[in-house]
Design an enzyme around this catalytic site. Sequence first.
Site, short mmCIF file in Angstrom:
data_model
loop_
_atom_site.label_atom_id
_atom_site.label_comp_id
_atom_site.label_asym_id
_atom_site.label_seq_id
_atom_site.Cartn_x
_atom_site.Cartn_y
_atom_site.Cartn_z
N GLU A 152 0.88 -1.17 0.00
CA GLU A 152 0.00 0.00 0.00
C GLU A 152 0.92 1.21 0.00
O GLU A 152 1.60 1.49 0.98
CB GLU A 152 -0.92 -0.03 1.22
CG GLU A 152 -2.23 0.68 0.96
CD GLU A 152 -2.36 1.91 1.79
OE1 GLU A 152 -1.71 2.93 1.43
OE2 GLU A 152 -3.10 1.87 2.79
N CYS A 158 -2.32 8.77 3.44
CA CYS A 158 -2.24 8.52 1.99
C CYS A 158 -3.60 8.67 1.33
O CYS A 158 -3.69 8.64 0.10
CB CYS A 158 -1.64 7.14 1.73
SG CYS A 158 -2.33 5.90 2.80
#
Length: 484
Positions: free
Chosen positions: A255, A289
Amino acid sequence: MIESPLLEKLTGYIGGRWTDSSQGNTFDVYNPATGEVIAKVPSMPEADVVAAVAAGKSALRLTSPYTLETRRKWLEGIRDALKNNKEEVGRILCMEHGKPLKEAQGEVDYAAGFFDYCSKHIQALDAHTLTEKPKDCTWTVHYRPIGVAGLITPWNFPIGMIAKKLSAALAAGCPSVIKPASETPLTMIALFSLIDKHVDMPDGMVNLVMGKASVIGKVLCESPDVPMLSFTGSTEVGRKLVVDTAEQVKKLALELGGNAPFIVFDDADLDSAADNLIANKFRGGGQTCVCANRIFVHEKVAEAFGEKLAERVNRMTVGDGLKEDVDLGPLINKAGFDKVKRHLEDALANGASLVAGKKPEDLGDGHLFFPPTVITDVNREMCCYREETFGPLVPMALFRTEEEVIDAGNDTEFGLASYVFTNDAERAQRVAAGLRFGHVGWNTGTGPTPEAPFGGMKASGIGREGGLEGLFEFVEAQTVPRGF
Ligand code: ADP
């Protein structure tokens, strides 16, 4: 120095034992709100990481596996321990990360949610027999644990990120070797302290190592006893892991970075879009993020939307996350602060204008508190458009048409989170389908949840965390056709 019943030991944890660095080295952990050193934790050499992998290997069971029921109990145990200690784990998290206390405690609930979800859906990992009988055989599919998993986490969600990985690894029956970010190892130590006290797991199922990323990363990439790495962090390091594990063809769950577009059409509810943007953008000080990084606003409503943002931003309180009523804490470190400042300077020097916040020259020195800032007239030549800012800067760019804004949204190598605000359902469907992002919020700025898969397209990653997709990340399907 930080004092906590969950931090009585400040060491790694290998094979069921608290374990110091075999060479005695340490590194400092800071409180970003005060600049003080709050703890010294071991920097572990290669030999300790090798020992952690060996401990994981000794806990792995293939022929008499841990039953689903056993694994469910581990998951429930961690969930309950987190819930029962939410205040204290949240306080530790707040002190090493800086995010407001309530937000930090909310993250502990979020983390508990992943263990809860996996415990409730673990049955999905049971073996099943196909109803068809191709080739005159009875076909059974088993979900086997992939083996010892290396779990590498970033500092922005010190408990949330490990929860996503560890819940799925334990559900699969995989032992793990865990490396927290060096900025935030204390929350991880607190988690291990809870596991040590409250969860009856075999020695070696969970191992904690801390220290230099290059040393730990090398062992995890090179050891044949670690067939999988799950990593959350920068795309730069993700790429390195792809290269460094290529020889052994390891399984990777990655990720990585994002560059989230937040699109506001002229038919959107502007108040709701502004509220959602504020909640999304300033969570974790803008250091997530999934934070909106490029705000595309239809030119007809841009001025009105900018005013709504300014009103909200000017009401926000910046300060030490431990203090009541603080909305925005400090940035994690000086490099983080300097990056946001550079993005602001670059945008203003190239034609953007300040809607709310301070000019770069008024920000001051010697602290990490960056005020919430809104700028407009941003374009693709500016750093804040092309790079992930990771801080409380809201850059608005104007657009005219749906096609133009879909192209602009996709104008990045990243594909993690995106958001679209419109009251036109058909347009929302078209835009969601057109955006190459793993997550598209429609009239919401919410990020991931334990119940749903989350992950990146393009350079934002491989694999999913959360939901049934996440539950299956740490298993390998093994097919057994039986001939008679
Ligand atoms: P961030 O910008 O969030 O700090 P990084 O990708 O630098 O993102 O770090 C995320 C995590 O990966 C941290 O735990 C960090 O220590 C670790 N890390 C950094 N470099 C490597 C590497 N070469 N191998 C393994 N882990 C690494």
